[in-house]
Design a protein around this motif. Structure first.
Motif, mmCIF file in Angstrom:
data_model
loop_
_atom_site.group_PDB
_atom_site.id
_atom_site.type_symbol
_atom_site.label_atom_id
_atom_site.label_comp_id
_atom_site.label_asym_id
_atom_site.label_seq_id
_atom_site.Cartn_x
_atom_site.Cartn_y
_atom_site.Cartn_z
ATOM 1 N N TRP A 85 5.969 -25.804 46.477
ATOM 2 C CA TRP A 85 5.636 -27.546 46.407
ATOM 3 C C TRP A 85 4.342 -27.679 46.542
ATOM 4 O O TRP A 85 3.448 -27.997 45.845
ATOM 5 C CB TRP A 85 6.128 -28.277 47.867
ATOM 6 N N ALA A 86 3.728 -26.509 47.192
ATOM 7 C CA ALA A 86 1.926 -26.296 46.500
ATOM 8 C C ALA A 86 1.566 -25.617 45.552
ATOM 9 O O ALA A 86 0.721 -26.501 44.708
ATOM 10 C CB ALA A 86 0.981 -25.150 48.078
ATOM 11 N N GLN B 54 17.342 -25.462 50.894
ATOM 12 C CA GLN B 54 15.734 -26.426 50.437
ATOM 13 C C GLN B 54 16.059 -25.504 48.509
ATOM 14 O O GLN B 54 15.978 -24.304 48.550
ATOM 15 C CB GLN B 54 14.783 -25.410 50.739
ATOM 16 N N SER B 55 16.321 -26.879 47.831
ATOM 17 C CA SER B 55 15.664 -26.384 46.135
ATOM 18 C C SER B 55 14.285 -27.227 45.397
ATOM 19 O O SER B 55 13.977 -28.366 46.377
ATOM 20 C CB SER B 55 16.634 -27.006 45.367
ATOM 21 N N ASP C 284 8.422 -32.862 35.724
ATOM 22 C CA ASP C 284 8.123 -33.632 36.830
ATOM 23 C C ASP C 284 8.387 -33.021 37.692
ATOM 24 O O ASP C 284 9.757 -32.077 37.407
ATOM 25 C CB ASP C 284 9.344 -35.345 37.269
ATOM 26 N N LEU C 285 8.641 -32.590 39.000
ATOM 27 C CA LEU C 285 8.996 -32.261 40.272
ATOM 28 C C LEU C 285 9.485 -32.803 41.494
ATOM 29 O O LEU C 285 8.694 -33.458 42.079
ATOM 30 C CB LEU C 285 8.139 -30.823 40.777
ATOM 31 N N TYR C 286 11.206 -32.445 41.708
ATOM 32 C CA TYR C 286 11.269 -32.962 43.134
ATOM 33 C C TYR C 286 11.811 -31.711 44.010
ATOM 34 O O TYR C 286 12.319 -30.637 43.667
ATOM 35 C CB TYR C 286 12.352 -33.457 42.681
ATOM 36 N N ARG C 287 11.350 -32.700 45.420
ATOM 37 C CA ARG C 287 11.455 -31.423 46.870
ATOM 38 C C ARG C 287 12.547 -32.108 47.276
ATOM 39 O O ARG C 287 12.802 -33.227 47.656
ATOM 40 C CB ARG C 287 10.460 -31.136 47.400
ATOM 41 N N THR D 24 8.165 -20.132 50.223
ATOM 42 C CA THR D 24 9.141 -21.300 51.736
ATOM 43 C C THR D 24 9.082 -22.543 50.486
ATOM 44 O O THR D 24 8.179 -22.918 49.329
ATOM 45 C CB THR D 24 8.045 -21.470 52.521
ATOM 46 N N ALA D 25 9.846 -23.501 51.205
ATOM 47 C CA ALA D 25 9.976 -24.871 50.609
ATOM 48 C C ALA D 25 8.163 -25.357 50.618
ATOM 49 O O ALA D 25 7.353 -26.156 49.946
ATOM 50 C CB ALA D 25 10.358 -25.704 51.176
#
Length: 367
Positions: A63-64, A30-31, A7-10, A58-59
């Motif tokens: 995320w991408a 931003q983590s 699971d990934l969370y922004r 970058t965030a």
């Protein structure tokens, strides 16, 4: 044991106040948080905190590319951290922050599987780590006021951000030294803000204010300049942005460019490379600092465990979570008297992410 799901969370975490350094300003930290699930029931948590002017990510980019990195790990052995770290370095060589989030979670799994705290997994003992706190760039008077407030809170060392025009930087340092008094530990960080000529003049003038060290006075690529400055300086120099991995560490040692290393997990892509950097430093008689970006409690906890386990790590700049308006992480460590941090004694990192907080974040799952 195999990885079954990631699971990934922004997360976008407001700062108490904007944090300004010579290369950028952070108002929202931003983590990316990672939770790695295994078929043995162990779940590891990790964090990578993104500061674009240093790491280049970058965030949005993290995320991408995050799902691709997660897919590469699903089905593999989480306990074989060396293999996973090499795999991630080969596939995503320039994504150190993303890799750090995933790798920290693997170390958390290893500790939970062994039923040992991470500092013990690393072969170390539980010893206190003393962090400084940081005064970001503001007017000289405001910086002096904030330095005095940190001293009043009990911190025994302060990092002072400089790296702008020389006259203003020297006024900042003069007022801060007057505010905190003689003998109080001040560490200067120029964040690459000076050219060689300005840095040379700054080092001569700053010596009058007795800083413990000056960090990254010139741009990261200018190793020759850093070495030249060190040869002419009475103030010890620390490499930060010039140091991402063990190859950088070897280059810095060969050039005689610095007195200290600053290791950050977001630059080093995690603990695996951080251990290599520290070992090179120790062999070259270069003590290390473990630093941070504006990390929340997971990444800070991992850094505290690392610093506790390695005696060559003699400085800590682990104030990131203290800068956040709200840290969604519980456990792992706490800011004690004098800036003292102690790692948790539970298995792995000893941290928990607030479930309600995670439920409100953008989420990607890879199985």
């Amino acid at each position: 044991m195999r990885i079954t799901k990631i699971d990934l969370y922004r997360a976008a975490m407001p700062m108490k106040t904007p944090f300004k350094v010579a290369i950028g300003t952070t108002t929202i930290s931003q983590s990316i948080f990672a939770r790695i699930h295994t078929d043995a029931g162990h779940i590891g948590v990790g964090e990578g905190n993104i500061f674009t002017p240093v790491v280049g990510e970058t965030a949005d980019s993290v995320w991408a590319i995050g799902p691709a990195a997660a897919r590469a790990l699903v089905g593999t052995d989480p306990l074989d951290i060396e293999a996973r770290a090499r795999q991630m370095r080969k596939l995503f060589p320039h994504n150190t922050t993303l890799r750090s989030a995933l790798e920290i979670a693997l170390w958390d799994i290893l500790g939970k599987a062994a039923n040992l705290p991470l500092f013990a997994v690393l072969g170390g003992r539980r010893r206190p780590v003393v962090t400084d706190n940081t005064v970001g760039l503001e007017s000289p008077a405001v910086m002096a006021e904030r330095a005095l407030a940190f001293k009043a809170r009990g911190f025994v060392a302060i990092k002072v951000k400089l790296g702008t025009d020389l006259a203003t930087d020297l006024e900042r340092m003069r007022l801060i030294r007057e505010a905190v008094g003689p003998g109080f530990a001040l560490r200067v960080d120029a964040n690459q803000g000076w050219d060689r000529t300005t840095a040379r003049a700054a080092l001569r003038a700053l010596a009058a204010y007795g800083p413990e060290l000056v960090e990254q006075p010139v741009v990261r690529a200018d190793i020759d300049g850093l070495a030249e400055l060190r040869r002419g300086s009475t103030v010890p120099l620390m490499a930060d942005e010039s140091l991402f991995d063990e190859h950088d560490a070897l280059r810095l040692v060969a050039a005689g460019a610095c007195d200290y290393f600053n290791i950050k997990l977001a630059k080093a892509a995690g603990i695996w490379t951080a251990l290599k950097i520290n070992a090179i430093g120790e062999a070259a008689h270069i003590p290390c600092m473990v630093g941070c970006m504006t990390d929340a409690g997971i990444a800070i906890s991992a850094a505290v465990h690392l610093a506790s386990a390695r005696e060559n790590i003699v400085f800590a700049d682990l104030d990131g979570a203290d800068m956040l308006a709200v840290d969604p992480v519980a456990g792992g460590f706490g800011y004690g008297a004098g800036g003292e941090l102690l790692p948790a004694t539970g298995p792995g990192l000893g941290v928990e992410l607030d479930a309600a907080y995670l439920g409100g974040l953008p989420h990607q799952a890879v199985e």
